[in-house]
Design an enzyme around this catalytic site. Structure first.
Site, short mmCIF file in Angstrom:
data_model
loop_
_atom_site.label_atom_id
_atom_site.label_comp_id
_atom_site.label_asym_id
_atom_site.label_seq_id
_atom_site.Cartn_x
_atom_site.Cartn_y
_atom_site.Cartn_z
N HIS A 49 37.36 37.04 28.84
CA HIS A 49 38.78 36.78 28.75
C HIS A 49 39.11 35.80 29.88
O HIS A 49 38.39 35.72 30.88
CB HIS A 49 39.58 38.08 28.94
CG HIS A 49 39.40 39.05 27.80
ND1 HIS A 49 38.83 40.27 27.94
CD2 HIS A 49 39.72 38.93 26.49
CE1 HIS A 49 38.80 40.89 26.77
NE2 HIS A 49 39.33 40.09 25.87
N ASP A 52 39.19 37.44 33.13
CA ASP A 52 37.91 37.95 33.65
C ASP A 52 37.34 36.91 34.63
O ASP A 52 36.53 37.23 35.49
CB ASP A 52 36.86 38.14 32.53
CG ASP A 52 37.21 39.30 31.60
OD1 ASP A 52 37.73 40.32 32.10
OD2 ASP A 52 36.94 39.18 30.39
#
Ligand code: XUL
Ligand code: MN
Length: 344
Positions: A49, A52
């Site tokens: 993501h 992340d």
């Protein structure tokens, strides 16, 4: 020589085990520690993501530096980024949805965050974006204009396609959770939408086994459907026990035959030449820290076990049983084959 599959997972697949009714039961591992686990587990690709990689509220300079640091870490482990997905479901501005939120300012936030996810992907040498439209739906039908919502989703995809002329986008559809009802509940729904975007050749799907099952569909058939259209660009293999919350169980752990059929469809389509096999699986809450990557290793091993079963199917026998319409015998043969019995 048999073609090799490549495997991926996301850092969220090594998780502390919280659920809606209880707190974490394992310590969250630092990102760098997770990254160092990939190769040992047999994975060469990572799914990310946007946040992340770097926090979503960092400015352009911080983002560039932060992403460069992560890129260095990934390079040092020999890991390739499979995709970047904008996380459009945690920020307060996405409470009412992202692309389909009623407030224009919230929709603009979703658009800008998606563009930023593309920037991050580019810095990581990745041209593949995955969209899981988590909150593009409603709890009650009257809350939003459902027809306008579909148009807004097309506009959002078009904006991303125009922002970067070489990225590809795959929608990952799920019929419910967190929403009561999603506007694009299935693979087929998103593919209908994909053909109405400004560049359909750059819009495809990622199919997650559990999501198809939650929609009451067979994941292997969903995969075959997308493959026929040339639009299956990634998968999230896992398993699911009936129509309840999204369980992300170890691949094959609920229904071995259903898993076998997914591998069959993928291998017959030479998916190893098309994409990476993602495993979106979750450890049980009861799992002790020392065992918190077993579900990943077990899912990968299950894929390889089923691949061997798929490739050792007696194709002539299957053809002849199809020709003679002896599906009872075909049923018996497949079950026997799955149990490791050889011959007819
Ligand atoms: C949600 C889900 C996500 C996506 C990536 O059910 O599967 O983890 O795979 O955003
Ligand atoms: Mn998924």
């Amino acid at each position: 020589m048999a073609k090799k599959y490549r495997f991926s997972f996301g850092p969220w697949n090594i998780s502390p085990g919280a659920d809606p009714f209880g707190p974490p039961v394992r310590a969250e591992l630092p990102f760098a520690r997770k990254v160092r686990m990939y190769r040992k587990l047999g994975f060469t690709h990572i799914q990310l993501h946007d946040d992340d990689v770097v926090p979503a509220d960092w400015d352009a300079r911080q983002t560039q530096r932060g992403v460069a640091k992560v890129k260095k870490l990934l390079d040092s482990e020999g890991l390739t980024v499979e995709f970047v997905a904008p996380r459009l479901w945690e920020d307060p501005r996405t409470i009412d949805g992202a692309f389909t939120a009623n407030r224009p300012a919230d929709r603009r936030y979703a658009r800008d965050r998606s563009r930023r996810a593309i920037d991050i992907a580019r810095m990581l040498d990745c041209d593949f974006i995955v969209l899981w439209p988590a909150r593009e739906g409603t709890y009650i039908r009257e809350a939003k204009d459902a027809q306008a919502a579909i148009g807004r989703m097309v506009d959002a995809v078009n904006d991303m396609l125009a922002y970067d002329e070489s990225i590809r986008i795959a929608g990952e559809m799920k019929p419910n959770e967190p929403m009561d009802q999603a506007y694009c509940p299935t693979v087929g729904h998103f593919m209908g939408l994909a053909y109405r975007t400004s560049d359909p050749d750059r819009v495809g799907v990622l199919i997650e086994s559990a999501h198809s099952i939650l929609a009451g569909l067979d994941p292997a058939d969903d995969m075959a459907y997308a493959l026929w259209h040339g639009k299956l660009w990634s998968v999230h293999l896992n398993d699911q026990n009936g129509l309840k919350y999204d369980q992300d169980k170890t691949f094959g752990s609920v229904d071995l035959r259903r898993a076998f059929n997914q591998v069959w469809v993928l291998d017959r389509a030479k998916f190893y030449d098309i994409g990476v096999v993602g495993l979106d699986v979750k450890a049980m809450r009861t799992t002790k820290p020392a065992h918190q990557t077993k579900h990943l290793a077990n899912s990968l091993a299950m894929f390889n076990f089923l691949l061997e079963r798929v490739r050792s199917v007696d194709e002539e026998l299957v053809d002849s049983l199809r020709r003679s319409r002896d599906y009872e015998e075909l049923d018996r043969y497949i079950l026997g084959h799955l149990m490791g019995k050889s011959g007819k």
